[in-house]
Scaffold this active site. Structure first.
Site, PDB file in Angstrom:
ATOM      1  N   GLU A   1       1.618  11.217  -2.315  1.00 27.14           N
ATOM      2  CA  GLU A   1       0.525  10.736  -3.329  1.00 27.14           C
ATOM      3  C   GLU A   1      -0.490   9.871  -2.783  1.00 27.14           C
ATOM      4  OE1 GLU A   1       2.473  12.552  -7.468  1.00 27.14           O
ATOM      5  OE2 GLU A   1       2.598  10.326  -7.295  1.00 27.14           O
TER       6      GLU A   1
ATOM      7  N   CYS B   1       9.208   0.006 -11.102  1.00 27.01           N
ATOM      8  CA  CYS B   1       8.571   1.117 -10.261  1.00 27.01           C
ATOM      9  C   CYS B   1       9.210   2.529 -10.215  1.00 27.01           C
ATOM     10  CB  CYS B   1       8.331   0.527  -8.907  1.00 27.01           C
ATOM     11  SG  CYS B   1       7.664   1.642  -7.656  1.00 27.01           S
TER      12      CYS B   1
ATOM     13  N   CYS C   1      12.991  -1.371  -7.128  1.00 28.08           N
ATOM     14  CA  CYS C   1      12.054  -2.517  -7.984  1.00 28.08           C
ATOM     15  C   CYS C   1      12.410  -1.818  -9.502  1.00 28.08           C
ATOM     16  CB  CYS C   1      10.745  -2.717  -7.489  1.00 28.08           C
ATOM     17  SG  CYS C   1      10.619  -3.553  -5.766  1.00 28.08           S
TER      18      CYS C   1
ATOM     19  N   CYS D   1      -0.740   1.604 -10.494  1.00 25.71           N
ATOM     20  CA  CYS D   1       0.332   0.842  -9.856  1.00 25.71           C
ATOM     21  C   CYS D   1       1.872   1.112 -10.275  1.00 25.71           C
ATOM     22  CB  CYS D   1       0.068  -0.669  -9.914  1.00 25.71           C
ATOM     23  SG  CYS D   1      -0.588  -1.325  -8.454  1.00 25.71           S
TER      24      CYS D   1
ATOM     25  N   CYS E   1      11.315   5.252  -1.958  1.00 27.48           N
ATOM     26  CA  CYS E   1      11.685   3.790  -1.424  1.00 27.48           C
ATOM     27  C   CYS E   1      13.208   3.241  -1.646  1.00 27.48           C
ATOM     28  CB  CYS E   1      10.726   3.054  -2.310  1.00 27.48           C
ATOM     29  SG  CYS E   1      10.549   1.441  -1.636  1.00 27.48           S
TER      30      CYS E   1
ATOM     31  N   CYS F   1      -5.863   4.230  -1.501  1.00 31.27           N
ATOM     32  CA  CYS F   1      -4.319   3.903  -1.636  1.00 31.27           C
ATOM     33  C   CYS F   1      -3.391   4.752  -0.932  1.00 31.27           C
ATOM     34  CB  CYS F   1      -3.948   3.606  -3.132  1.00 31.27           C
ATOM     35  SG  CYS F   1      -2.146   2.921  -3.350  1.00 31.27           S
TER      36      CYS F   1
HETATM   37  S1  SF4 Z   1       7.297  -1.554  -5.713  1.00 29.55           S
HETATM   38 FE1  SF4 Z   1       8.146   0.453  -5.710  1.00 29.55          FE
HETATM   39  S2  SF4 Z   1       7.195   1.398  -4.005  1.00 29.55           S
HETATM   40 FE2  SF4 Z   1       7.007  -0.965  -3.710  1.00 29.55          FE
HETATM   41  S3  SF4 Z   1       8.885  -1.753  -2.704  1.00 29.55           S
HETATM   42 FE3  SF4 Z   1       9.257  -1.705  -4.859  1.00 29.55          FE
HETATM   43  S4  SF4 Z   1      10.349   0.195  -5.192  1.00 29.55           S
HETATM   44 FE4  SF4 Z   1       9.205   0.264  -3.409  1.00 29.55          FE
END
Ligand code: SF4
Length: 339
Positions: A90, A117, A114, A329, A110, A103
């Protein structure tokens, strides 16, 4: 055939050199393709016909297949592209009065996990190639005929975990013969992989570090990577970051209701960053059905900012873009959690 979007100018010059062609042809190709957006070799009139034919046989252009394009009521657009191996990537286009920012994503999923996220919830699938990163830009240009003035590496993935491809993409975006984006118009956002950050040239782009807490316990809870790169390491790096007199590092602070939004949190943050030349970007958390966190009240967000301003920091609140189409975000990749 060589995928053209995979090559920096230096790499292209090298390839042409090996094939016995003049190096300046690489600059011509970059100008036609990235600057004028002409991808038909037949139309590259300052290149001899015989050479155009050779280039046509040498290079291919990979455009990602468009899966969907969702326009938010705030004017931003989320593009979902399908990769050759069936994954979705995306990208988000955000037009504003004085700029148009794209972006881009750097990974599918990932590793960083986090807690706030959606992409982090997917887990890691694979890195995107340089070709796939640059192709997001070229595909969006092709679909919208828009002049993109800024690029942020804030989409799916941790850019520093795919650093080689990210650096190559930045070199392509920044080439004066290509898109010619200055380093101030390219921002890389990272969860703070400091050892990798140290290896990239300081004047390559703007660096934004996602901080989100001012004490290690809270940051580790929100961002497990803090166990490897705790706050002290990050702040030490920020103090040594001096690409030039005008530049300063940006800290991003995703502000989450009842987690890190108190006045005490703001005071702690001000203490932590004391003496660091920086800018603080407060990002109100975007709610997702996949995560139980809440957006703080406007009052709390403004109070947080007020404290930082009072302590002498440049602190801005980022306007959320594309929330209604899960383009904001921390929301990219929601579709992976819905299957
Ligand atoms: S915010 Fe999301 S995309 Fe960015 S490093 Fe943390 S887990 Fe990965």
């Amino acid at each position: 055939m060589e995928p053209f979007f995979n090559l920096t100018l230096n790499e292209l010059e090298h390839i042409l050199g090996v094939c016995g062609k003049e190096k300046f042809r690489a600059r011509q190709l970059f100008k036609w393709i990235y600057n004028k957006f002409v991808l038909d070799f037949e139309l590259m009139t300052d290149i001899p016909k015989s050479l155009r034919k050779i280039f046509k046989e040498m290079f291919s252009f990979t455009f990602l297949n468009l899966e969907s394009m969702e326009r938010s009521k705030d004017g931003s657009t989320k593009f979902a592209f399908r990769t050759h191996d069936g994954y979705t990537v995306e990208s988000v286009l955000m037009p504003e009065e004085d700029r148009t920012t794209l972006c881009v994503s750097t990974q599918i999923g990932c590793k960083m996990g986090c807690r706030f996220c959606v992409t982090g919830k997917i887990g890691f699938i694979r890195n995107l190639t340089t070709d796939e990163i640059v192709s997001q830009m070229m595909s969006v240009k092709k679909l919208t005929d828009t002049t993109i003035t800024n690029v942020v590496f804030m989409g799916m993935g941790e850019p520093m975990d795919n650093v080689e491809n990210v650096i190559k993409a930045i070199q392509i975006f920044g080439s004066p013969y290509g898109l010619n984006l200055s380093k101030r118009k390219i921002t890389v956002s990272t969860s703070g992989l400091i050892d990798t950050l140290k290896t990239i040239p300081q004047n390559l782009c703007v660096i934004a570090i996602s901080l989100n807490a001012a004490d290690d316990e809270k940051r580790t809870y929100l961002m497990p990577i803090n166990r490897i790169y705790p706050l002290e390491t990050i702040v030490d790096f920020a103090r040594s970051y001096r690409p030039d007199k005008r530049s300063r590092i940006t800290f991003e602070y995703v502000i989450i209701g009842d987690i890190n939004d108190s006045g005490k949190d703001a005071e702690k943050l001000a203490d932590l960053l004391s003496g660091v030349k920086c800018k603080i970007n407060i990002i109100p958390y975007n709610e997702s059905k996949h995560i139980s966190f809440k957006t703080p009240s406007d009052e709390k967000i403004l109070n947080f900012q007020r404290i930082l301003l009072k302590r002498g920091y440049t602190a801005t609140i980022r306007k959320s873009k594309g929330q209604d189409v899960s383009a904001a975000c921390g929301l990219l990749g929601s579709r992976y959690l819905e299957v």
